[in-house]
Design a protein around this motif. Structure first.
Motif, PDB file in Angstrom:
ATOM      1  N   PRO A 249     -32.351  16.937  23.616  1.00 45.20           N
ATOM      2  CA  PRO A 249     -33.275  16.689  24.838  1.00 45.20           C
ATOM      3  C   PRO A 249     -34.120  15.473  24.624  1.00 45.20           C
ATOM      4  O   PRO A 249     -34.567  14.736  25.599  1.00 45.20           O
ATOM      5  CB  PRO A 249     -33.929  17.847  25.049  1.00 45.20           C
ATOM      6  CG  PRO A 249     -34.169  18.783  23.838  1.00 45.20           C
ATOM      7  CD  PRO A 249     -32.756  18.142  23.133  1.00 45.20           C
ATOM      8  N   ASP A 250     -34.414  15.040  23.299  1.00 50.09           N
ATOM      9  CA  ASP A 250     -35.183  13.870  23.355  1.00 50.09           C
ATOM     10  C   ASP A 250     -34.673  12.588  23.569  1.00 50.09           C
ATOM     11  O   ASP A 250     -35.112  11.571  23.805  1.00 50.09           O
ATOM     12  CB  ASP A 250     -35.876  13.602  21.903  1.00 50.09           C
ATOM     13  CG  ASP A 250     -36.794  14.853  21.423  1.00 50.09           C
ATOM     14  OD1 ASP A 250     -37.353  15.535  22.262  1.00 50.09           O
ATOM     15  OD2 ASP A 250     -37.187  15.102  20.338  1.00 50.09           O
ATOM     16  N   ILE A 251     -33.125  12.527  23.677  1.00 50.84           N
ATOM     17  CA  ILE A 251     -32.529  11.215  23.806  1.00 50.84           C
ATOM     18  C   ILE A 251     -32.455  11.173  25.295  1.00 50.84           C
ATOM     19  O   ILE A 251     -31.897  11.800  26.186  1.00 50.84           O
ATOM     20  CB  ILE A 251     -31.279  11.342  23.270  1.00 50.84           C
ATOM     21  CG1 ILE A 251     -31.419  11.574  21.580  1.00 50.84           C
ATOM     22  CG2 ILE A 251     -30.604  10.042  23.427  1.00 50.84           C
ATOM     23  CD1 ILE A 251     -30.075  11.715  20.982  1.00 50.84           C
ATOM     24  N   GLU A 252     -32.650  10.080  25.751  1.00 56.27           N
ATOM     25  CA  GLU A 252     -32.383   9.444  27.058  1.00 56.27           C
ATOM     26  C   GLU A 252     -31.288   8.620  27.321  1.00 56.27           C
ATOM     27  O   GLU A 252     -30.854   7.835  26.179  1.00 56.27           O
ATOM     28  CB  GLU A 252     -33.713   8.610  27.874  1.00 56.27           C
ATOM     29  CG  GLU A 252     -33.528   8.181  29.242  1.00 56.27           C
ATOM     30  CD  GLU A 252     -34.848   7.391  29.651  1.00 56.27           C
ATOM     31  OE1 GLU A 252     -34.674   6.819  30.796  1.00 56.27           O
ATOM     32  OE2 GLU A 252     -35.747   7.288  28.695  1.00 56.27           O
ATOM     33  N   PHE A 253     -30.372   9.003  28.304  1.00 56.63           N
ATOM     34  CA  PHE A 253     -29.118   8.486  28.340  1.00 56.63           C
ATOM     35  C   PHE A 253     -28.998   7.530  29.770  1.00 56.63           C
ATOM     36  O   PHE A 253     -29.621   7.733  30.678  1.00 56.63           O
ATOM     37  CB  PHE A 253     -27.861   9.156  28.370  1.00 56.63           C
ATOM     38  CG  PHE A 253     -27.705   9.747  27.287  1.00 56.63           C
ATOM     39  CD1 PHE A 253     -26.911   9.122  26.078  1.00 56.63           C
ATOM     40  CD2 PHE A 253     -28.212  11.068  26.737  1.00 56.63           C
ATOM     41  CE1 PHE A 253     -26.433   9.476  24.870  1.00 56.63           C
ATOM     42  CE2 PHE A 253     -28.073  11.472  25.496  1.00 56.63           C
ATOM     43  CZ  PHE A 253     -27.377  10.961  24.587  1.00 56.63           C
ATOM     44  N   VAL A 254     -28.365   6.153  29.659  1.00 53.38           N
ATOM     45  CA  VAL A 254     -27.910   5.609  30.850  1.00 53.38           C
ATOM     46  C   VAL A 254     -26.548   5.765  30.986  1.00 53.38           C
ATOM     47  O   VAL A 254     -25.723   4.783  30.201  1.00 53.38           O
ATOM     48  CB  VAL A 254     -28.489   4.278  30.763  1.00 53.38           C
ATOM     49  CG1 VAL A 254     -27.771   3.354  32.391  1.00 53.38           C
ATOM     50  CG2 VAL A 254     -30.020   3.925  30.817  1.00 53.38           C
ATOM     51  N   GLY A 255     -25.840   6.674  31.634  1.00 53.75           N
ATOM     52  CA  GLY A 255     -24.490   6.985  31.560  1.00 53.75           C
ATOM     53  C   GLY A 255     -24.037   7.352  30.118  1.00 53.75           C
ATOM     54  O   GLY A 255     -24.616   8.559  29.568  1.00 53.75           O
ATOM     55  N   THR A 256     -23.247   6.670  29.432  1.00 53.71           N
ATOM     56  CA  THR A 256     -23.014   6.877  27.868  1.00 53.71           C
ATOM     57  C   THR A 256     -23.974   6.466  27.074  1.00 53.71           C
ATOM     58  O   THR A 256     -23.591   6.305  25.777  1.00 53.71           O
ATOM     59  CB  THR A 256     -21.424   6.842  27.793  1.00 53.71           C
ATOM     60  OG1 THR A 256     -21.337   5.153  27.857  1.00 53.71           O
ATOM     61  CG2 THR A 256     -20.651   7.548  28.497  1.00 53.71           C
ATOM     62  N   HIS A 257     -24.854   5.614  27.294  1.00 54.89           N
ATOM     63  CA  HIS A 257     -25.696   4.619  26.594  1.00 54.89           C
ATOM     64  C   HIS A 257     -26.990   5.147  26.337  1.00 54.89           C
ATOM     65  O   HIS A 257     -27.697   5.454  27.189  1.00 54.89           O
ATOM     66  CB  HIS A 257     -25.916   3.402  27.136  1.00 54.89           C
ATOM     67  CG  HIS A 257     -24.442   2.596  27.642  1.00 54.89           C
ATOM     68  ND1 HIS A 257     -23.768   2.009  26.810  1.00 54.89           N
ATOM     69  CD2 HIS A 257     -23.964   2.837  29.008  1.00 54.89           C
ATOM     70  CE1 HIS A 257     -22.700   1.542  27.641  1.00 54.89           C
ATOM     71  NE2 HIS A 257     -22.736   2.098  28.896  1.00 54.89           N
ATOM     72  N   PRO A 258     -27.054   5.484  24.998  1.00 47.42           N
ATOM     73  CA  PRO A 258     -28.506   6.001  24.569  1.00 47.42           C
ATOM     74  C   PRO A 258     -29.450   5.125  24.628  1.00 47.42           C
ATOM     75  O   PRO A 258     -29.340   3.784  24.277  1.00 47.42           O
ATOM     76  CB  PRO A 258     -28.361   6.629  23.237  1.00 47.42           C
ATOM     77  CG  PRO A 258     -27.391   5.670  22.420  1.00 47.42           C
ATOM     78  CD  PRO A 258     -26.386   5.691  23.557  1.00 47.42           C
ATOM     79  N   VAL A 259     -30.650   5.395  24.986  1.00 50.07           N
ATOM     80  CA  VAL A 259     -31.770   4.650  24.949  1.00 50.07           C
ATOM     81  C   VAL A 259     -32.819   4.660  24.002  1.00 50.07           C
ATOM     82  O   VAL A 259     -33.046   5.683  23.515  1.00 50.07           O
ATOM     83  CB  VAL A 259     -32.725   4.841  26.534  1.00 50.07           C
ATOM     84  CG1 VAL A 259     -33.863   4.066  26.712  1.00 50.07           C
ATOM     85  CG2 VAL A 259     -31.940   4.872  27.539  1.00 50.07           C
TER      86      VAL A 259
END
Length: 621
Positions: A249-259
């Motif tokens: 849950p710490d990882i933010e995504f834009v579609g399939t792309h980690p931020v």
């Protein structure tokens, strides 16, 4: 992204054909990270060929104090860099971007031009303790004695970057490798400079900076690929702490792309936006500690749990994400460039990518490239990405886990059957000996029976009981393991996303101390302490030793009050005072009555020896 989503596999590696390279490129584009920077960032990822074209190449000649210039600025290309790297593979090579730092007038002109974006720092001193501030002051004073980047280098490097390196073009250098059921997508980012110290009050500056993000795709049993883990290059994380599960849950995504939230000036990666306290290890104290730890492990088993780093300085690393961004959904886009072991400048050039300051602390020296460490050894993250991220023990997908559990269950069943046979054999032998001993005891003298019992205690009877007990212990443990695997067939185990982490890196809490008094005190505390030390040296009010102790107690009390911990500090000081008083009292009693103390020690030693000798005598009867 749903972790159950999978994509077809694509082969690749050195010498791969066009179709394979296209497949690898498609995978890289599908998962390429989004990087968000802090407002005030001066340097974004740039092309290595543009950087090399503006840099000079230098060689450190063994035994000589002056370095040799192999290529001036404007003469170097990636092809020549590879050739010179091959030619002088055994020598120390380095690039130098800035030939002459800006002087005071040029630097002020650069500032007036508005080249440096505005940045509002937090009170970094308020986030760390008094000791860290003292060490920080010492390090800043030592900058004059260390091999560091001279003043004005940041501004000169930025002017070269803006003028000659296409600052709106952002490539990443990507590599695809396959090992242990994983496909590792490595994204390498090159920055003309790390300006953490000069722009954001960090601990170091150095020309050039390489950072990376690695995404691990697990190969399913059907041959498709599924995203499993992601690892960002970071300051304090190693091994298991480097990586996060795709569903973390710490990882933010834009579609399939980690931020990725890049550190301001340092460019290290963080999963959550915010401000982090980063500990920069001190080289020599930790080397000494490592040597002592290695010696201690031979005689002290608990020394294995001693921390690897015992001396470090905390600094604030800003990962706010309120500045420019690159990638999906951002105004800036990525330009991928494929690399591998056969890329000439990757393989042949082992030198540093910026000025070699010969800084003994290590933090001010430029880094080597993606493939090599500063000493010319191949980076673990390049040679074995799976091992580098601690994934040798992690199976790629849940399906693999089910297959491996069934394999383990088959072995457990076989071993349990073997143990049952071994227990029956040892049990029968023990019972036969017991029956024989009782028969002999019935037809021998009392002394003979006593000898038989002694033989039973020292012969197979005792060993047999110990063997059977050990087999029963193993049997119980293996049955519990097998029962857990059987239950997992209907209820597959679910592990928490952070279960593998030893330390979860988190930003400072939103309610971290930011009171005006704390901010003022933290900024002035070192100066106040130095002034107090000067007064003690000149005119100690109650003796030098006690004056120093009083000054330290006063400083610590003010620090505790500023942080709202005055009651805890007072209680701690009271306990410490009581302990010191008791120890000093005991020492005084021993000193004044040393004869009685020595006699007590001798009597105690004699009692211990007597008890030990009596036990040894009883066991040999």
């Amino acid at each position: 992204m749903d972790v159950d989503d999978a994509v077809p596999a694509a082969g690749g590696g050195p010498g791969a054909g066009p179709d394979t390279r296209e497949g690898d490129l498609a995978l890289l584009r599908a998962y390429e990270p989004v990087i968000r920077y802090t407002a005030g960032e001066l340097f974004l990822p740039t092309a290595v060929d543009a950087y090399v074209a503006r840099a000079g190449l230098w060689r450190r000649r063994p035994g000589e104090r002056r370095d040799e210039c192999l290529a001036q600025s404007g003469e170097l290309t990636l092809e020549r860099l590879a050739a010179e790297g091959e030619r002088f593979a055994a020598d120390g090579l380095y690039l130098r971007l800035v030939d002459r730092p800006m002087d005071g007038a040029e630097y002020r002109r650069w500032r007036r031009e508005g080249a440096q974006p505005s940045f509002r720092p937090s009170s970094r001193f308020a986030a760390v303790g008094l000791f860290a501030r003292l060490v920080d002051a010492g390090l800043r004073l030592s900058i004059l004695l260390r091999g560091t980047l001279p003043g004005g280098t940041r501004a000169a490097a930025h002017r070269l970057y803006v003028t000659h390196m296409q600052p709106n073009d952002h490539p990443y250098y990507a590599r695809v490798s396959r090992d242990g059921g994983y496909v590792a997508l490595q994204y390498w980012y090159f920055y003309p400079m790390n300006d953490w110290r000069s722009t954001f009050s960090g601990i170091n500056d150095h020309e050039a900076d390489w950072e990376q993000v690695t995404i691990f795709l697990g190969e399913t049993l059907t041959g498709s690929l599924r995203p499993a883990w992601v690892a960002f290059s970071a300051h304090d994380e190693v091994g298991d702490d480097l990586r996060r599960r795709w569903d973390d849950p710490d990882i933010e995504f834009v579609g399939t792309h980690p931020v990725v939230y890049a550190g301001a000036g340092s460019h290290a990666g963080a999963y959550l936006p915010g401000e982090y306290v980063t500990t920069v290890a001190l080289t020599w104290p930790n080397r000494l500690a490592a040597a002592l730890r290695q010696m201690a492990r031979t005689v002290l088993p608990w020394a294995r749990d001693m921390p690897e780093t015992i001396a470090g300085i905390p600094f604030i690393d800003y990962h706010r994400g309120d500045g420019p961004g690159i990638g999906a959904g951002e105004r800036r886009a990525w330009h991928p460039v494929l690399i591998d072991d056969d890329t000439p400048w990757i393989r042949a050039y082992r030198g540093l990518w910026g000025l070699d300051t010969r800084d003994h602390f290590g933090g001010e020296r430029a880094p080597a490239g993606p493939r090599y460490e500063r000493d010319g050894a191949v980076r673990p993250g390049w040679a074995n990405p799976v091992a580098w991220a601690g994934l040798d023990e992690e199976y790629p997908t849940a399906e693999h886990g089910a297959v491996l559990r069934e394999s383990r269950a088959s072995w457990l069943e076989r071993r349990l059957a073997e143990i049952a046979v071994e227990i029956d054999v040892h049990r029968r032998t023990s019972r036969e000996l017991r029956a024989s001993d009782r028969a002999r005891a019935a037809y021998t003298s009392h002394a003979g029976a006593d000898k038989t019992r002694r033989r039973d205690r020292t012969g197979y009877g005792r060993d047999g009981r110990e063997t059977i007990a050990w087999l029963h212990t193993e049997q119980t443990a293996l049955r519990e393991e097998l029962d857990a695997i059987v239950r997992a067939r209907t209820q597959p185990p679910i592990e928490a996303p952070h279960a593998h982490l030893r330390r979860r890196a988190l930003p400072l809490a939103a309610d971290a101390p930011r009171r005006r008094f704390l901010a003022i005190w933290s900024a002035a505390s070192v100066s106040v302490m130095l002034a107090g030390v000067a007064l003690v040296v000149i005119s100690p009010p109650i003796g030098v030793l006690w004056s120093f102790a009083g000054l330290m107690a006063l400083m610590l009390a003010i620090e505790a009050a500023a942080r709202g911990r005055l009651v805890r500090f007072a209680a701690t000081m009271a306990v410490a005072g009581a302990v010191v008083f008791a120890v000093l009292g005991a020492v005084e009693v021993v000193v004044r009555n040393w004869r009685a103390g020595a006699a007590a020690v001798l009597i105690l030693a004699s009692c211990v020896l007597l008890v030990g000798n009596l036990r040894a005598w009883m066991t040999t009867r």
